[in-house]
Design an enzyme around this catalytic site. Sequence first.
Site, mmCIF file in Angstrom:
data_model
loop_
_atom_site.group_PDB
_atom_site.id
_atom_site.type_symbol
_atom_site.label_atom_id
_atom_site.label_comp_id
_atom_site.label_asym_id
_atom_site.label_seq_id
_atom_site.Cartn_x
_atom_site.Cartn_y
_atom_site.Cartn_z
ATOM 1 N N ASN A 292 31.376 45.919 24.000
ATOM 2 C CA ASN A 292 30.920 45.288 25.238
ATOM 3 C C ASN A 292 29.679 45.928 25.842
ATOM 4 O OD1 ASN A 292 32.436 42.952 25.503
ATOM 5 N ND2 ASN A 292 34.251 44.140 26.029
ATOM 6 N N VAL B 288 31.937 41.413 35.808
ATOM 7 C CA VAL B 288 33.394 41.209 35.804
ATOM 8 C C VAL B 288 33.976 41.615 34.446
ATOM 9 C CG1 VAL B 288 35.223 39.469 36.075
ATOM 10 C CG2 VAL B 288 33.149 39.315 37.464
ATOM 11 N N ASP C 186 41.351 44.021 42.700
ATOM 12 C CA ASP C 186 42.303 45.111 42.964
ATOM 13 C C ASP C 186 42.557 45.231 44.469
ATOM 14 O OD1 ASP C 186 42.253 45.962 40.133
ATOM 15 O OD2 ASP C 186 40.173 46.426 40.591
ATOM 16 N N ARG D 152 44.770 42.407 45.517
ATOM 17 C CA ARG D 152 46.143 42.684 45.070
ATOM 18 C C ARG D 152 46.806 43.687 46.025
ATOM 19 N NH1 ARG D 152 44.337 43.557 38.731
ATOM 20 N NH2 ARG D 152 44.762 41.435 38.004
ATOM 21 N N HIS E 247 37.728 50.167 37.661
ATOM 22 C CA HIS E 247 38.623 49.012 37.549
ATOM 23 C C HIS E 247 39.451 49.216 36.282
ATOM 24 C CE1 HIS E 247 40.354 45.078 37.228
ATOM 25 N NE2 HIS E 247 39.827 44.945 36.036
HETATM 26 P P1 NAX Z 1 37.858 34.520 28.153
HETATM 27 O O1 NAX Z 1 38.036 35.150 26.800
HETATM 28 O O2 NAX Z 1 38.658 33.346 28.546
HETATM 29 O O3 NAX Z 1 36.316 34.159 28.360
HETATM 30 C C1 NAX Z 1 35.292 35.028 28.037
HETATM 31 C C2 NAX Z 1 34.112 34.191 27.619
HETATM 32 O O4 NAX Z 1 33.021 35.078 27.424
HETATM 33 C C3 NAX Z 1 34.336 33.442 26.304
HETATM 34 O O5 NAX Z 1 34.006 32.084 26.457
HETATM 35 C C4 NAX Z 1 33.376 34.153 25.347
HETATM 36 O O6 NAX Z 1 32.876 33.294 24.334
HETATM 37 C C5 NAX Z 1 32.294 34.600 26.317
HETATM 38 N N1 NAX Z 1 31.421 35.630 25.782
HETATM 39 C C6 NAX Z 1 31.673 36.598 24.881
HETATM 40 N N2 NAX Z 1 30.550 37.299 24.622
HETATM 41 C C7 NAX Z 1 29.573 36.774 25.387
HETATM 42 C C8 NAX Z 1 28.205 37.063 25.542
HETATM 43 N N3 NAX Z 1 27.617 38.042 24.843
HETATM 44 N N4 NAX Z 1 27.490 36.310 26.421
HETATM 45 C C9 NAX Z 1 28.061 35.294 27.102
HETATM 46 N N5 NAX Z 1 29.359 34.968 26.983
HETATM 47 C C10 NAX Z 1 30.113 35.702 26.130
HETATM 48 O O7 NAX Z 1 38.062 35.751 29.183
HETATM 49 P P2 NAX Z 1 38.312 35.705 30.746
HETATM 50 O O8 NAX Z 1 39.759 35.652 30.998
HETATM 51 O O9 NAX Z 1 37.438 34.687 31.364
HETATM 52 O O10 NAX Z 1 37.837 37.187 31.138
HETATM 53 C C11 NAX Z 1 36.501 37.575 31.050
HETATM 54 C C12 NAX Z 1 36.353 39.077 31.272
HETATM 55 O O11 NAX Z 1 36.821 39.448 32.561
HETATM 56 C C13 NAX Z 1 37.141 39.948 30.295
HETATM 57 O O12 NAX Z 1 36.300 41.017 29.862
HETATM 58 C C14 NAX Z 1 38.247 40.512 31.148
HETATM 59 O O13 NAX Z 1 38.723 41.750 30.656
HETATM 60 C C15 NAX Z 1 37.557 40.644 32.470
HETATM 61 N N6 NAX Z 1 38.393 40.779 33.668
HETATM 62 C C16 NAX Z 1 37.940 41.566 34.669
HETATM 63 C C17 NAX Z 1 38.586 41.689 35.875
HETATM 64 C C18 NAX Z 1 38.043 42.520 36.976
HETATM 65 O O14 NAX Z 1 38.684 42.582 38.025
HETATM 66 N N7 NAX Z 1 36.896 43.192 36.845
HETATM 67 C C19 NAX Z 1 39.885 41.005 36.097
HETATM 68 C C20 NAX Z 1 40.123 39.863 35.199
HETATM 69 C C21 NAX Z 1 39.630 40.030 33.777
HETATM 70 O O15 NAX Z 1 40.619 40.722 33.053
#
Ligand code: NAX
Length: 335
Positions: free
Chosen positions: A107, A131, A161, A164, A189
């Site tokens: 990432n 995020v 957080d 929550r 986070h």
């Molecule tokens: P999803 O897997 O449903 O969606 C992620 C999307 O990002 C996919 O469509 C994927 O193709 C796309 N993607 C991957 N690489 C990319 C790139 N280089 N450029 C543009 N798009 C790209 O995940 P989702 O549930 O939407 O979660 C997204 C992220 O949020 C994850 O990393 C998750 O861990 C993180 N979160 C962060 C939170 C926070 O509070 N900071 C809480 C919620 C979530 O867990």
Amino acid sequence: MAEKDPIKVCVTGAAGQIAYSLLYQVAKGQVFGDDQPIILTLLDIPPMMPVLQGVVMELDDCAFSLLREVIPTSDEAVAFKDIDAAMLVGAMPRREGMERKDLLAANVKIFKSQGKSLDANAKKTVKVVVVGNPANTNALICKKYAPSIPAENFSCLTRLDQNRAKAQIAGRVGVTIDSVKNVIIWGNHSSTQFPDVSHGTVSVKGTAVPVSEAVKDDNWIKNEFIKTVQQRGAAVIKARKLSSAMSAAKATGDHMRDWFKGTPQGEYTSMGIVSDGSYGIEAGLVYSFPVTIDKSGKYTIVQGLEVDTFAREKMDATANELKQEMTTALEVCSD
Ligand code: NAX
């Protein structure tokens, strides 16, 4: 009154599950204001373009009054061109057998590339919230590779957080959510974050009292409460078989709305931001602090909060985790 000029907002990971809830809020005017026209750029990876087309169809079908244009793309330069706000949600999900370190390596490379592209394409005033996880360290890398954009324009999401934590306190005391104020999330986070209610208040029958007085159970605050908030993401995954999406999207909207519009009088909010050394946290780390935000969108770290031994230990533990993440991320990015 004349219509405002549109602002350009980018959402990455736009075909994913968080974006699916987030795009609705943004296009409906719940984030940047119900009189603020929006141009949306939507970034995802090439294999997701057919799915993204479906999202665009749905945005069309919502017939949002404020939505002027939607630009779906897999090209960072197009997605970031002249944007005012970036919600960087897209990231690689953790696959089975993947260590946290492997996920971080995959990432931070994405955020190195996006940092460079933001630097080259976005407005210098762009406000960025990361995020995608590991959110703090991704934000740090993104900022590092966008040197022409001020460091204070980069942040990461810890508002989920905080939301929550507020919900746990409101539920425990039996009051509405808005009765709970100034709950803080310190640090990363991740499960080392420190949800801190020692400066928070609960309004009971119109009078604000300290959270500890309202809860009347310090043992619960120091143990079960903290653990519940730290582990909430895992609990949602266990129940839903999917990670938090609706709540993450709501929190992302809350974060950006406060950043653009300011925090309410007498209240602060938590954001992962570049540390200036406040509270003894190493300068340069992206660490969640309590901030107030003025109407022009400038944030200030809340100063002078008392930190006891219990809090110090927890604040340092989460800072130490961030230092390790930073070291690994910088190694990966120097390749
Ligand atoms: P999803 O897997 O449903 O969606 C992620 C999307 O990002 C996919 O469509 C994927 O193709 C796309 N993607 C991957 N690489 C990319 C790139 N280089 N450029 C543009 N798009 C790209 O995940 P989702 O549930 O939407 O979660 C997204 C992220 O949020 C994850 O990393 C998750 O861990 C993180 N979160 C962060 C939170 C926070 O509070 N900071 C809480 C919620 C979530 O867990």
